[in-house]
Design a protein around this motif. Structure first.
Motif, PDB file in Angstrom:
ATOM      1  N   HIS A 228      13.371-110.167   0.355  1.00 46.73           N
ATOM      2  CA  HIS A 228      13.867-108.868   0.560  1.00 46.73           C
ATOM      3  C   HIS A 228      13.252-108.055  -0.431  1.00 46.73           C
ATOM      4  N   LYS A 229      12.172-107.266  -0.498  1.00 50.89           N
ATOM      5  CA  LYS A 229      11.388-106.858  -1.691  1.00 50.89           C
ATOM      6  C   LYS A 229      12.025-105.544  -2.080  1.00 50.89           C
ATOM      7  N   ARG A 230      12.611-104.793  -1.323  1.00 46.46           N
ATOM      8  CA  ARG A 230      13.002-103.621  -1.421  1.00 46.46           C
ATOM      9  C   ARG A 230      14.273-103.743  -2.432  1.00 46.46           C
ATOM     10  N   LEU A 231      14.507-102.755  -3.387  1.00 47.78           N
ATOM     11  CA  LEU A 231      15.936-102.715  -4.283  1.00 47.78           C
ATOM     12  C   LEU A 231      16.930-102.485  -3.625  1.00 47.78           C
ATOM     13  N   ASN A 232      17.136-101.460  -2.432  1.00 46.91           N
ATOM     14  CA  ASN A 232      18.478-101.050  -2.002  1.00 46.91           C
ATOM     15  C   ASN A 232      18.606-101.499  -0.741  1.00 46.91           C
ATOM     16  N   ASP A 233      19.783-101.619  -0.316  1.00 46.11           N
ATOM     17  CA  ASP A 233      20.341-102.000   1.095  1.00 46.11           C
ATOM     18  C   ASP A 233      19.650-101.273   2.088  1.00 46.11           C
ATOM     19  N   ASP A 235      16.858-102.078   3.285  1.00 55.33           N
ATOM     20  CA  ASP A 235      15.153-101.957   2.581  1.00 55.33           C
ATOM     21  C   ASP A 235      14.827-100.721   2.369  1.00 55.33           C
ATOM     22  N   HIS A 236      15.391 -99.944   1.539  1.00 55.39           N
ATOM     23  CA  HIS A 236      15.008 -98.724   1.007  1.00 55.39           C
ATOM     24  C   HIS A 236      14.938 -99.039  -0.440  1.00 55.39           C
ATOM     25  N   GLY A 237      14.246 -97.785  -1.370  1.00 52.76           N
ATOM     26  CA  GLY A 237      14.024 -97.972  -2.658  1.00 52.76           C
ATOM     27  C   GLY A 237      12.698 -98.686  -3.214  1.00 52.76           C
ATOM     28  N   PRO A 238      12.760 -98.939  -4.343  1.00 46.35           N
ATOM     29  CA  PRO A 238      11.020 -99.205  -4.973  1.00 46.35           C
ATOM     30  C   PRO A 238      11.340-100.759  -4.482  1.00 46.35           C
ATOM     31  N   ASN A 239       9.822-101.361  -4.478  1.00 41.97           N
ATOM     32  CA  ASN A 239       9.527-102.514  -4.306  1.00 41.97           C
ATOM     33  C   ASN A 239       9.908-103.482  -5.786  1.00 41.97           C
ATOM     34  N   THR A 240      10.231-104.544  -5.314  1.00 41.48           N
ATOM     35  CA  THR A 240      10.930-105.405  -6.661  1.00 41.48           C
ATOM     36  C   THR A 240      10.271-106.889  -6.119  1.00 41.48           C
ATOM     37  N   GLY A 241      10.462-107.711  -7.306  1.00 45.66           N
ATOM     38  CA  GLY A 241       9.900-109.034  -7.099  1.00 45.66           C
ATOM     39  C   GLY A 241      10.706-109.742  -6.032  1.00 45.66           C
ATOM     40  N   GLY A 242      11.729-109.120  -5.684  1.00 47.82           N
ATOM     41  CA  GLY A 242      12.435-110.113  -4.455  1.00 47.82           C
ATOM     42  C   GLY A 242      14.118-109.942  -4.979  1.00 47.82           C
ATOM     43  N   MET A 243      14.642-109.451  -3.979  1.00 40.97           N
ATOM     44  CA  MET A 243      16.133-109.296  -4.162  1.00 40.97           C
ATOM     45  C   MET A 243      17.102-110.170  -3.686  1.00 40.97           C
ATOM     46  N   GLY A 244      16.398-111.018  -2.921  1.00 41.52           N
ATOM     47  CA  GLY A 244      17.409-112.231  -2.070  1.00 41.52           C
ATOM     48  C   GLY A 244      16.443-112.841  -1.067  1.00 41.52           C
ATOM     49  N   ALA A 245      16.933-113.877  -0.530  1.00 38.77           N
ATOM     50  CA  ALA A 245      16.200-114.658   0.573  1.00 38.77           C
ATOM     51  C   ALA A 245      17.022-115.356   1.340  1.00 38.77           C
ATOM     52  N   TYR A 246      16.468-115.754   2.348  1.00 38.75           N
ATOM     53  CA  TYR A 246      17.234-116.871   3.240  1.00 38.75           C
ATOM     54  C   TYR A 246      16.313-117.834   3.744  1.00 38.75           C
ATOM     55  N   ALA A 247      16.709-119.196   3.951  1.00 39.51           N
ATOM     56  CA  ALA A 247      15.741-120.003   4.765  1.00 39.51           C
ATOM     57  C   ALA A 247      16.545-121.208   5.518  1.00 39.51           C
ATOM     58  N   PRO A 248      16.003-121.803   6.338  1.00 39.47           N
ATOM     59  CA  PRO A 248      14.832-121.541   7.344  1.00 39.47           C
ATOM     60  C   PRO A 248      14.890-119.920   8.106  1.00 39.47           C
ATOM     61  N   GLU A 298      -0.933-111.303   1.861  1.00 36.41           N
ATOM     62  CA  GLU A 298      -1.156-111.841   0.420  1.00 36.41           C
ATOM     63  C   GLU A 298      -1.102-113.414   0.317  1.00 36.41           C
ATOM     64  N   PHE A 299      -1.952-113.785  -0.579  1.00 36.64           N
ATOM     65  CA  PHE A 299      -1.748-115.387  -0.900  1.00 36.64           C
ATOM     66  C   PHE A 299      -1.305-115.146  -2.409  1.00 36.64           C
ATOM     67  N   ASN A 300      -0.445-116.113  -2.601  1.00 36.52           N
ATOM     68  CA  ASN A 300      -0.056-116.493  -4.176  1.00 36.52           C
ATOM     69  C   ASN A 300      -0.252-118.018  -4.157  1.00 36.52           C
ATOM     70  N   CYS A 301      -0.434-118.449  -5.489  1.00 36.27           N
ATOM     71  CA  CYS A 301      -0.967-119.639  -5.912  1.00 36.27           C
ATOM     72  C   CYS A 301       0.354-120.398  -6.579  1.00 36.27           C
ATOM     73  N   ARG A 302       1.612-120.001  -6.196  1.00 33.56           N
ATOM     74  CA  ARG A 302       2.723-120.441  -6.971  1.00 33.56           C
ATOM     75  C   ARG A 302       3.805-120.306  -5.740  1.00 33.56           C
ATOM     76  N   PHE A 303       5.133-120.736  -5.859  1.00 39.42           N
ATOM     77  CA  PHE A 303       6.122-120.626  -5.186  1.00 39.42           C
ATOM     78  C   PHE A 303       6.517-119.271  -5.321  1.00 39.42           C
ATOM     79  N   GLY A 304       7.185-118.638  -4.279  1.00 41.32           N
ATOM     80  CA  GLY A 304       7.937-117.393  -4.416  1.00 41.32           C
ATOM     81  C   GLY A 304       9.037-117.404  -5.348  1.00 41.32           C
ATOM     82  N   ASP A 305       9.580-116.316  -5.678  1.00 34.78           N
ATOM     83  CA  ASP A 305      10.572-116.130  -6.455  1.00 34.78           C
ATOM     84  C   ASP A 305      11.424-114.814  -6.225  1.00 34.78           C
ATOM     85  N   PRO A 306      12.530-115.137  -5.015  1.00 34.84           N
ATOM     86  CA  PRO A 306      13.269-115.948  -5.189  1.00 34.84           C
ATOM     87  C   PRO A 306      13.488-116.898  -3.873  1.00 34.84           C
TER      88      PRO A 306
END
Ligand code: AMP
Ligand code: GLY
Length: 445
Positions: A228-233, A235-248, A298-306
């Motif tokens: 979840h890249k956006r800061l606010n509930d 999916d509003h607000g500025p882009n961030t490094g990531g505010m939460g995630a879920y899997a699978p 995009e591609f990244n060369c590392r694991f995602g955070d978070p």
């Protein structure tokens, strides 16, 4: 969960591991690698305030940019495997240097890290490999950029070519915004990272992160995760490094994941190989699931955070062996990767002022001890935290910590993660209340 392999383990011993980095991602990696019964000790450099208390793990005070220092630590502690977390040391060639010393490393060399460190390079590789992605134009001056916009007369996504700490992308809504973003980049907004830009067609659809652990030739895919890249509930607000995630993430079922393997991951690894690059690390594909099919954003060369903090608790204890096998180019000899069949939920809490100007130095109070048995399947991974001289835990960065929980369904997993987060307090604490809204029942959203 079981280790289903009966193959004899022919890989070399794996006693001492070094994880490079100091974020929540690296703490989660150390936490998961520690579960391998053969692993004796994990070193983490520099780690964070959370890794200090991680059993079986010791922190080293060597920065991720101090390559000489890290090489010396590998010798001192007889390190059998180094796992490099962040992109900056990978792009700066830390893996190459360690390999020259004979150390096994999970993480690509500088050339392979171009997948993330140069968007133009990655786009070219995708084109060569026939990997589905947005149409793009690489430009090296404002005039060139404006000429593209003038010709197309529609808003574009403007991306700084180089590493810009997640801030180098503008998804423009109008032509004016597009031209302003091009202007700003060539005025030096991203320093040298913005001397070349990739202009892209804007795509539409849900986003999902897919991770392939690669040994240069072969790969294992992890369960897909949604960030979840956006800061606010909402999916509003500025882009961030990531505010939460879920899997699978159910966005990609087994068939969808296999499609991504065939369309994206395998051709990418093959294209790297064709360039003479032995890519031994993780390929992180940020995908958009468009009506026309998956497209690489995009591609990244590392694991995602978070995403990493979300996924690691699902991984079987053989993960360390698999990273080692990747590092040695011997994935075929590793046991199969198992994952626990639970839902994992992760909520990030950030500092006041994040992402623009995160405030540091706010004391953090945590009234739960996740190591106690009543907190099974709950993890607290630190990121921007530190201890003061007097031992007070305080904020020290933008994203402060991540609360992660697993349960048999996402409703329970998120309830647990949010309950955990209620036991953390600091001034200006910000977190989204709707992480996982895509998979939670209506009563919680
Ligand atoms: P990045 O910093 O590269 O992770 O990109 C940030 C975000 O910009 C992505 O997560 C997407 O939401 C968005 N984005 C990037 N490229 C595109 C695109 N071609 N079309 C639409 N959105 C995009
Ligand atoms: N969570 C997005 C990233 O790690 O880039």
């Amino acid at each position: 969960m079981s280790i289903s392999s009966t193959r004899p383990l022919s890989l070399p011993p794996l006693r001492n591991l070094l994880v490079v980095g100091g974020g929540g991602r690296e703490q989660a990696l150390a936490w998961a690698l520690r579960r391998c019964p053969e692993v004796g000790k994990i070193w983490i450099s520099p780690g964070n305030a959370g890794t200090v208390n991680l059993q079986g793990c010791d922190s080293l005070e060597v920065a991720e940019g101090d390559h000489g220092g890290l090489i010396r630590e590998c010798r001192t502690h007889n390190i059998d495997l180094v796992v490099i977390g962040p992109e900056a040391p990978l792009a700066a060639g830390l893996a190459d240097k360690l390999r020259r010393e004979g150390t096994a490393v999970f993480g690509p060399g500088a050339e392979g890290a171009q997948l993330e460190a140069s968007k133009a390079w990655a786009k070219q590789l995708m084109k060569e490999a026939g990997v589905p992605t947005a149409d793009h134009w690489t430009v090296t001056s404002e005039e060139e950029g404006l000429a593209v916009v003038q010709q197309l007369r529609r808003p574009l996504v403007v991306k700084a070519d180089g590493l810009a700490a997640g801030k180098g992308v503008t998804v423009a809504d109008t032509v004016d915004e597009t031209t302003a973003a091009i202007h700003d980049a060539f005025e030096g907004r991203f320093g040298s990272a913005g001397e070349q830009l990739v202009l892209e067609e804007r795509l539409c659809g849900p986003e999902v992160s897919v991770f392939a652990l690669c040994d240069g030739e072969q790969m294992v895919l992890l369960p897909p995760a949604q960030d979840h890249k956006r800061l606010n509930d909402g999916d509003h607000g500025p882009n961030t490094g990531g505010m939460g995630a879920y899997a699978p993430a159910p966005l990609l079922d087994q068939e969808g994941l296999e499609q991504v393997r065939k369309l994206v991951m395998e051709p990418t690894l093959e294209a790297l190989r064709n360039r003479g690059i032995q890519y031994r690390g993780v390929i992180y594909a940020g995908l958009m699931l468009t009506k026309e099919g998956p497209r690489v954003i995009e591609f990244n060369c590392r694991f995602g955070d978070p995403e990493c903090q979300t996924l690691m608790p699902l991984m079987g204890p053989e993960l360390a062996r698999i990273l080692q096998a990747c590092a040695l180019g011997r994935l075929a000899e590793a046991p199969p990767l198992t994952s626990i069949e639970l839902c994992s939920a992760c909520v990030v809490s950030a500092a006041d002022g994040y992402p623009d100007a995160p405030r540091k130095g706010d004391p953090i109070e945590i009234s739960l001890n996740v190591d106690q048995s009543e907190y099974q399947q709950l993890q607290l991974f630190h990121a921007g935290t530190r201890h003061t001289f007097d031992g007070v835990l305080e904020t020290a960065g933008g994203r402060v910590l991540a609360m992660v929980a697993q349960a048999t369904d996402f409703d329970q997993a998120f309830t647990k993660a949010y309950e955990g987060l209620m036991q953390v307090r600091y001034e200006g604490m910000q977190f989204r209340k709707d992480i996982g809204h895509q998979v939670r029942g209506p009563k919680l959203s």
